[in-house]
Write an enzyme that holds these catalytic residues in place. Sequence first.
Site, mmCIF file in Angstrom:
data_model
loop_
_atom_site.group_PDB
_atom_site.id
_atom_site.type_symbol
_atom_site.label_atom_id
_atom_site.label_comp_id
_atom_site.label_asym_id
_atom_site.label_seq_id
_atom_site.Cartn_x
_atom_site.Cartn_y
_atom_site.Cartn_z
ATOM 1 N N GLN A 144 0.841 -6.319 -3.756
ATOM 2 C CA GLN A 144 -0.332 -6.614 -2.938
ATOM 3 C C GLN A 144 -1.442 -5.600 -3.254
ATOM 4 O O GLN A 144 -2.536 -5.710 -2.707
ATOM 5 C CB GLN A 144 0.034 -6.518 -1.453
ATOM 6 C CG GLN A 144 1.057 -7.550 -1.018
ATOM 7 C CD GLN A 144 1.600 -7.233 0.362
ATOM 8 O OE1 GLN A 144 2.528 -6.454 0.523
ATOM 9 N NE2 GLN A 144 1.000 -7.836 1.358
ATOM 10 N N ALA A 150 0.809 -1.225 0.000
ATOM 11 C CA ALA A 150 0.000 0.000 0.000
ATOM 12 C C ALA A 150 0.842 1.275 0.000
ATOM 13 O O ALA A 150 0.448 2.289 -0.581
ATOM 14 C CB ALA A 150 -0.931 -0.007 1.201
ATOM 15 N N ARG A 156 -1.981 -0.041 7.226
ATOM 16 C CA ARG A 156 -1.428 -0.298 8.554
ATOM 17 C C ARG A 156 -0.448 0.755 9.061
ATOM 18 O O ARG A 156 0.154 0.567 10.095
ATOM 19 C CB ARG A 156 -0.735 -1.672 8.555
ATOM 20 C CG ARG A 156 -1.725 -2.808 8.355
ATOM 21 C CD ARG A 156 -1.000 -4.132 8.354
ATOM 22 N NE ARG A 156 -1.841 -5.202 7.885
ATOM 23 C CZ ARG A 156 -2.619 -5.944 8.661
ATOM 24 N NH1 ARG A 156 -2.662 -5.722 9.944
ATOM 25 N NH2 ARG A 156 -3.351 -6.905 8.151
ATOM 26 N N CYS A 205 -27.843 -12.154 -15.897
ATOM 27 C CA CYS A 205 -28.522 -12.995 -14.900
ATOM 28 C C CYS A 205 -28.922 -12.222 -13.643
ATOM 29 O O CYS A 205 -29.444 -12.814 -12.707
ATOM 30 C CB CYS A 205 -27.646 -14.191 -14.537
ATOM 31 S SG CYS A 205 -26.258 -13.773 -13.457
ATOM 32 N N CYS A 248 -22.893 -15.844 -13.135
ATOM 33 C CA CYS A 248 -22.572 -16.509 -14.411
ATOM 34 C C CYS A 248 -21.125 -16.292 -14.834
ATOM 35 O O CYS A 248 -20.736 -16.706 -15.933
ATOM 36 C CB CYS A 248 -23.517 -16.030 -15.506
ATOM 37 S SG CYS A 248 -23.262 -14.300 -15.997
ATOM 38 N N HIS A 300 -3.361 -9.928 -4.992
ATOM 39 C CA HIS A 300 -4.711 -9.797 -4.438
ATOM 40 C C HIS A 300 -5.743 -9.363 -5.472
ATOM 41 O O HIS A 300 -6.809 -8.883 -5.126
ATOM 42 C CB HIS A 300 -4.693 -8.817 -3.252
ATOM 43 C CG HIS A 300 -3.847 -9.300 -2.106
ATOM 44 N ND1 HIS A 300 -3.355 -8.474 -1.134
ATOM 45 C CD2 HIS A 300 -3.405 -10.542 -1.792
ATOM 46 C CE1 HIS A 300 -2.638 -9.190 -0.276
ATOM 47 N NE2 HIS A 300 -2.654 -10.438 -0.659
ATOM 48 N N ASP A 359 -4.799 -1.696 -7.342
ATOM 49 C CA ASP A 359 -5.140 -0.466 -8.062
ATOM 50 C C ASP A 359 -4.664 -0.440 -9.510
ATOM 51 O O ASP A 359 -5.003 0.485 -10.264
ATOM 52 C CB ASP A 359 -4.581 0.753 -7.311
ATOM 53 C CG ASP A 359 -3.098 0.590 -6.947
ATOM 54 O OD1 ASP A 359 -2.327 0.076 -7.784
ATOM 55 O OD2 ASP A 359 -2.717 0.982 -5.832
ATOM 56 N N THR A 418 5.449 -1.964 2.335
ATOM 57 C CA THR A 418 4.644 -3.036 2.917
ATOM 58 C C THR A 418 5.328 -3.562 4.167
ATOM 59 O O THR A 418 6.549 -3.614 4.239
ATOM 60 C CB THR A 418 4.413 -4.193 1.918
ATOM 61 O OG1 THR A 418 3.784 -5.286 2.605
ATOM 62 C CG2 THR A 418 5.711 -4.689 1.296
ATOM 63 N N CYS A 456 -25.478 -7.908 -12.855
ATOM 64 C CA CYS A 456 -25.191 -8.489 -14.171
ATOM 65 C C CYS A 456 -26.342 -8.212 -15.140
ATOM 66 O O CYS A 456 -27.505 -8.379 -14.781
ATOM 67 C CB CYS A 456 -24.995 -9.991 -13.995
ATOM 68 S SG CYS A 456 -24.695 -10.896 -15.512
HETATM 69 ZN ZN LIG Z 1 -24.388 -12.953 -14.528
#
Ligand SMILES: [Zn+2]
Length: 263
Positions: free
Chosen positions: A118, A39, A51, A169, A147, A136, A121, A207, A166
Amino acid sequence: MQKNPQNNSLNHPQDYKQQVNHLAHLVEQAKTVCVFTGAGASTESGIPDYRSRFGIWTKMEEEGKDPQYFAHYKRLVEDPAEFFGRRIGNGPGPKPNPGHYALAQMEGAGKDIRIVTQNVDGLHQEAGHRSVVELHGSHHRWYCMGCDRPYKFQELRYDHQHVPRCYICNGVVRPDVVYFGENIDPKIVAQAERAVAAADLLLIVGTTLATGRAKRLARSYTGGPVVVINCDEISIQPIKVDLFIQAGFAQVMQDLKTRLDHI
Ligand SMILES: [Zn+2]
């Protein structure tokens, strides 16, 4: 030269210059550099870290809140309205800082610099860096939990509770980010392990290696020197640190690039 973060609280300007010269020498000598970023590499792009003294989590803990609770997978599944309500603003917006650009330019000039980050962005890639492993995930990639359809941030459409949905779905669309309670994709871990194993110089930047995975990756390094660059004094024991520079990512990377340009 051995330096330990614990006894390097005084950072006089001449010391800083010597440290950057030392770093430039190490980078110049190295065949493959692995840069592990956290970060602290993005705070100069306006993204608060977790942190440090003024970090998001430090603040939450001071307020008696559990940061893991607010960024936990279970919350995303059980109460997406609350989850997204608290996390609005995640997504593209911040821009790379001069540190991201300096690193990318060093890679572009032919140095083998592999980033394991980590951060979610996407700023290393936006600055033009090619070799980047996102441990991450990324807030630039989203997908439907129903889906699996992929979405870009710009494509998101929200329901009345500000939950991204979505088109196909109506499932919840989430960032392709690893939250608490979730595991990192083993393929990504393997990529990161390869980047660390290939390196003969390891830079740990912005970090504290607070997560188990990050610490295990750094501990798996068996190459040459280890350099830590951080605004705060930190301890990353038991990793042996050869050089500690107490300064910001953008400043150090720009000064490093300038120094390398003159070698
Ligand atoms: Zn979907």
